[in-house]
Design an enzyme around this catalytic site. Structure first.
Site, PDB file in Angstrom:
ATOM      1  N   GLU A 121      24.529  12.855  26.878  1.00  0.00           N
ATOM      2  CA  GLU A 121      24.939  11.617  27.522  1.00  0.00           C
ATOM      3  C   GLU A 121      23.764  11.033  28.283  1.00  0.00           C
ATOM      4  O   GLU A 121      23.097  11.769  28.992  1.00  0.00           O
ATOM      5  CB  GLU A 121      26.104  11.853  28.497  1.00  0.00           C
ATOM      6  CG  GLU A 121      26.642  10.537  29.042  1.00  0.00           C
ATOM      7  CD  GLU A 121      27.858  10.706  29.963  1.00  0.00           C
ATOM      8  OE1 GLU A 121      28.298  11.847  30.183  1.00  0.00           O
ATOM      9  OE2 GLU A 121      28.335   9.686  30.444  1.00  0.00           O
ATOM     10  N   GLU A 298      34.221  18.006  35.906  1.00  0.00           N
ATOM     11  CA  GLU A 298      33.880  18.177  34.485  1.00  0.00           C
ATOM     12  C   GLU A 298      35.117  18.612  33.699  1.00  0.00           C
ATOM     13  O   GLU A 298      35.348  18.150  32.593  1.00  0.00           O
ATOM     14  CB  GLU A 298      32.748  19.189  34.293  1.00  0.00           C
ATOM     15  CG  GLU A 298      31.469  18.904  35.081  1.00  0.00           C
ATOM     16  CD  GLU A 298      30.948  17.491  34.982  1.00  0.00           C
ATOM     17  OE1 GLU A 298      31.180  16.828  33.950  1.00  0.00           O
ATOM     18  OE2 GLU A 298      30.316  17.024  35.955  1.00  0.00           O
TER      19      GLU A 298
HETATM   20  N1  B3K Z   1      28.943  12.584  32.533  1.00  0.00           N
HETATM   21  C1  B3K Z   1      27.816  13.280  33.121  1.00  0.00           C
HETATM   22  C2  B3K Z   1      26.686  12.340  33.356  1.00  0.00           C
HETATM   23  C3  B3K Z   1      25.508  12.574  32.499  1.00  0.00           C
HETATM   24  C4  B3K Z   1      24.557  11.405  32.612  1.00  0.00           C
HETATM   25  C5  B3K Z   1      23.205  11.683  32.131  1.00  0.00           C
HETATM   26  N2  B3K Z   1      22.320  10.557  32.188  1.00  0.00           N
HETATM   27  C6  B3K Z   1      28.192  13.957  34.381  1.00  0.00           C
HETATM   28  C7  B3K Z   1      29.509  13.600  34.936  1.00  0.00           C
HETATM   29  O1  B3K Z   1      29.710  12.516  35.454  1.00  0.00           O
HETATM   30  O2  B3K Z   1      30.422  14.370  34.811  1.00  0.00           O
HETATM   31 ZN    ZN Z   2      31.744  12.444  35.346  1.00  0.00          ZN
END
Ligand code: B3K
Ligand code: ZN
Length: 876
Positions: A121, A298
């Site tokens: 991501e 998460e």
């Molecule tokens: N979704 C990840 C974010 C990662 C972004 C990297 N540039 C972490 C989170 O918000 O759970």
């Molecule tokens: Zn997140």
């Protein structure tokens, strides 16, 4: 670099229904064989080109349905592989050669202490293989991983393990299959030598899930807290949101080199070690709480993000705002709700308001960007969560839950938008939220100006509320927002019963002393009748909206709120306001000695009441330098040196005035039981430690008490508080000896060493810049590890304002030099580190030199898009 606009969104011409990947991992390179089962979309023309993203990939083979492609059927560039003349469906095969061992950007496939791991991501998957690397292309994945059996005993990817076998040449293979369609950003692979902690969870429907945390062997004893947090998160999501886990296994892998906190890859979460590993000696209380909330965050993404994902990256807050709201509710349920609210409000007001007022200001749903990595911001996350919280407030828990159920049902397996989320809330509640949606598109922090009028004869109290949102870059005209303003009215004997013209009572409050006013016009009046006395308004209770409030409180009114209001957020905020005005006076009149008697009374009131000690601790702490600078720059320019001196003076005055109180608090709250990261102890420690800090202020005995406290500590929280206090108040030799002692104790504990670096970077005594430069050469530092960079350079630039803003500009130059190196090595970290420099316009004295440093950087050759975007917007 090119700007990308939300308004130009187009659905993809091809979908990928099934993705087969075969990784061959070697020490000096890796091969990625991909078979993409593509299908042309109904809306696309027969001649549509299949556009695959790909960066830093070497093409080794390319075939369509088994036949090698001729060179005029495709076009290969630095960023794309475009294939034309395709049938409506088929299989495209590619082989890419990549170099994980020399990938320092920590995006794509890279190595951290030998371990192979991924971070995809937002747009990292394109550094692994050619693919339509956009979240609206959802595919199931079948992944084969081959690697050296001794170096990489663990081979992991998303989903279920379907096969493992030995291969010739001491190599082995694992095959993983993920039945849930997912966007490429949720792909993950891990290969290396890791040890496991295992547990199980039985879901609400009786399914057994294996929970596995994988870490380096030396860290096996630091996983219990994360595992416990995971199990509690899983249960909570079932109970509060009706969400059940959907696979038979869930992995958390800890890696040392990681750009962010953690990543929610389907069933294979990858975490920064700092957000998983916990032990009393190496993790603070705040660290334990952070681990709990990030593990939960998460995990919660499995539904809010993975099962239902974002259509495009402009919708990032769809998953992030909602998931932060969910994790905040979880933390509130696990600990204290008002404490969590106070702490979140502090972050919003100190950091997000500053972002909203700065050159990178953007709406919760940005309309354009150059580099999406720059938009993982407090606005998208924290303000986005506040927007979801306001929806919750407007709808009430029941309708909100109906809305979230409808959203998950309706969009399971889809990539959707913030509008879809709000529509589900509208459909479930029957409420029209079209005006509310401006929160998604309008940047900037609204300001409520509130004035009142008391008609003693009629017993009518009127609040006049006007709202205004300041212009932000690219958005000069702002519309009125829908703002839930929670409030009450305080009388001599407590909160008054409210009768409001034309408003329904708040369904959540049983009594009649609490209201949520809906502020949705530029100017409005709210009339309360039948009041026995002229009240003091208790405004923005529970921080009910992410706004600034301007009401001309007298100190007497603030004191009343501190002492007697029902809402802990308002009590905390009112004491902060009293401290802020004392600090402002001290800044204007540095030699003033006496403490304002009303502030004195307020502090007394808070010390003597039985409150949650954690909230009490937050109340008694001085407003931070950063918050004071934000406030000052809102109405003028910040003078960080003046702020620093004023805070010192107020700390001194409070320390002296309440010396006995501090001693009492310290003695009664000091925790003597062995360390446990449980709410009760955490709160007590927080309060005892605030007291200790005051006790040591300007007092030799207090400093020796702090030094003793340092040595007798059985946990990092107390040890660090003592160390910071001694560094600030003690003589240099004592400070140095504790720094050396800390190093000797913990030099092999890299996470504890991060604190050691930060404490020194934040130490304002002596020559901080020379100290930071020396530490950059120290073995405890690692110029490629984001945690170390944040711990040393980030701490210096964000938490040592007086040295960062040294008049000769040496602090700016130090930061600039680090950014210069990181621009090539790790652009995401480079651009994030720049933030304090981008705020040049907030400061009277430093502005020119700060700008000069930004200009110097902007002239460097080969700026990354990340750094380019921040520089160009800051200098615009
Ligand atoms: N979704 C990840 C974010 C990662 C972004 C990297 N540039 C972490 C989170 O918000 O759970
Ligand atoms: Zn997140």
């Amino acid at each position: 670099p090119k700007t990308i606009f939300l308004s130009e969104y187009k659905a993809p011409d091809y979908g990928i229904s099934y993705t087969e990947l075969h990784f061959e991992l070697f020490d000096d390179h890796s091969l990625v064989h991909a078979r993409l089962h593509f299908k042309r979309s109904d809306h696309a023309s027969d001649t549509a080109t299949l556009v695959l993203n790909g960066q830093e990939l070497e093409l080794q083979a390319l075939a369509l349905d088994g036949e090698t492609l001729a060179s005029d059927d495709y076009e290969l560039s630095d960023d794309f592989l475009c294939v034309s003349g395709l049938p409506a469906s088929g299989v495209l095969e590619t082989t890419a050669r990549i170099y994980p061992q020399s990938n320092t950007s920590l995006e794509g496939l890279y190595r951290s202490r030998g371990l192979f791991c991924t971070q995809c991501e937002a747009e990292g998957f394109r550094k692994i293989t050619w693919f339509p690397d956009r979240p609206d292309v959802m595919s199931t994945y079948h992944v084969t991983v081959d690697a050296d059996a001794r170096q990489c005993p663990e081979l992991l990817s998303n989903g279920n393990l379907v096969q493992s076998m030995e291969l010739p040449g001491d190599r082995h293979r694992a095959v993983w299959d993920d039945p849930f369609p997912k966007p490429s950003y949720l792909f993950a692979l891990v290969a290396g030598n890791l040890s496991r902690v295992e547990d199980t969870f039985i879901t609400m429907n009786g399914r057994k899930v294996r929970l596995i945390i994988l870490v380096e062997e030396k860290d096996l004893d630091k996983c219990a807290h994360a595992m416990d947090s995971l199990k509690r998160s899983m249960r909570w999501d079932e109970e509060r949101f009706g969400r059940e886990y959907d696979l038979d296994v869930f992995h958390i892998v800890a890696v040392d080199d990681f750009n962010m906190g953690a990543m929610e890859n389907k069933s294979l979460n990858i975490f920064n070690t700092s957000c998983v590993l916990a032990a009393p000696d190496t993790t603070t209380d705040a660290g334990y709480q952070r681990i709990e909330s990030i593990v939960a965050h998460e995990y919660f993404h499995n539904w809010s993000g993975n099962r239902v994902t974002c259509r495009d990256w402009f919708q990032l807050s769809l998953k992030e705002g909602f998931t932060v709201f969910r994790d905040a509710e979880f933390s509130a349920d696990m600990g204290s709700r008002s404490l969590k609210r106070v702490e979140d409000a502090m972050v919003m007001r100190t950091l997000q308001f500053a972002e909203d007022a700065g050159p990178m200001s953007h709406p919760v749903r940005p309309a354009s960007f150059i580099e999406i990595s720059n938009f993982y911001t407090l606005t998208v996350y924290e303000k986005g969560a506040e927007v979801v919280r306001m929806l919750h407030t407007l709808l009430g828990e029941e309708d909100f839950r109906r809305g979230s159920d409808l959203y998950f049902d309706r969009h399971d397996g889809q990539a959707v938008t913030c509008d879809d989320f709000v529509s589900a809330m509208e459909d479930a509640s029957g409420k029209n939220l079209s005006d509310f949606k401006r929160w998604y598109s309008q940047a900037g922090t609204p300001e409520l100006t509130i004035r009142d009028d008391w008609d003693a004869e009629q017993g009518v109290y009127t609040l006049s509320v006007s709202q205004e949102t300041p212009a932000t870059p690219g958005q000069s005209d702002k519309e009125a927002l829908v703002i839930p303003l929670a409030m009450g009215l305080l009388g001599e004997a407590g909160n008054l019963r409210l009768t409001l013209d034309g408003e329904a009572p708040d369904p959540e409050s049983a009594d009649n002393t609490h209201r949520i006013l809906i502020v949705d016009k530029p100017e409005q009046e709210f009339r309360f009748s039948g009041l026995p006395e002229c009240p003091t308004p208790s405004l923005l209770r529970g921080f009910s909206a992410p706004v600034r409030v301007d009401y001309p409180y007298t100190r007497e009114q603030l004191l009343a709120l501190v002492s007697r209001d029902d809402d802990e957020f308002v009590r905390w905020d009112s004491l902060q306001q009293l401290m802020v005005s004392a600090l402002q006076e001290l800044q204007a009149e540095p030699h003033r000695v006496s403490l304002d008697p009303l502030l004195e009374e307020a502090v007394n009131a808070i010390c003597s009441q039985s409150l949650d000690p954690a909230v009490q601790a937050d109340m008694l702490r001085l407003p931070s330098e950063t918050y004071l600078a934000e406030l000052a720059s809102h109405s003028g320019k910040a003078d960080v040196h003046g702020i620093f001196r004023a805070r010192q003076a107020l700390r001194q005055a409070l320390a002296e005035t309440f010396r006995e109180r501090w001693q009492q608090l310290f003695d009664s709250y000091r925790v003597t039981a062995p360390y446990a990261a449980i709410g009760e102890q955490i709160g007590a420690r927080a309060l005892a430690n605030v007291a200790l800090d005051y006790l040591a202020t300007g007092d030799e005995q207090g400093v020796s008490l702090a030094a003793q406290y340092y040595f007798s500590a059985d946990n990092l929280t107390n040890r660090l508080v003592a160390l910071r206090t001694v560094l600030r108040e003690g003589d240099a030799a004592l400070g140095d000896s504790l720094i050396d002692d800390f190093y000797a104790r913990f030099k092999d504990e890299t996470l504890a060493m991060n604190h050691w670096l930060s404490v020194q970077a934040e130490n304002t005594s002596g020559d901080s810049i020379a100290r930071v430069r020396a530490l950059m050469e120290h073995p405890a530092y690692d110029s490629r590890n984001p945690n170390k960079i944040r711990a040393l350079i980030g701490a210096f630039a964000n938490a040592n304002a007086v040295h960062f803003h040294k008049h000769d500009g040496a602090g700016y130059r130090l930061l600039g030099e680090v950014v210069e190196t990181l621009n090539e090595q790790n652009p995401q970290i480079a651009s994030r580190l720049l933030t304090p420099l981008t705020r040049w316009n907030n400061y009277a004295q430093g502005a020119t030199l700060m700008r000069a440093e930004l200009e110097r950087l902007s002239e460097l050759p080969s700026l990354s898009p990340d750094v380019y975007e921040v520089l160009s917007k800051s200098l615009a």
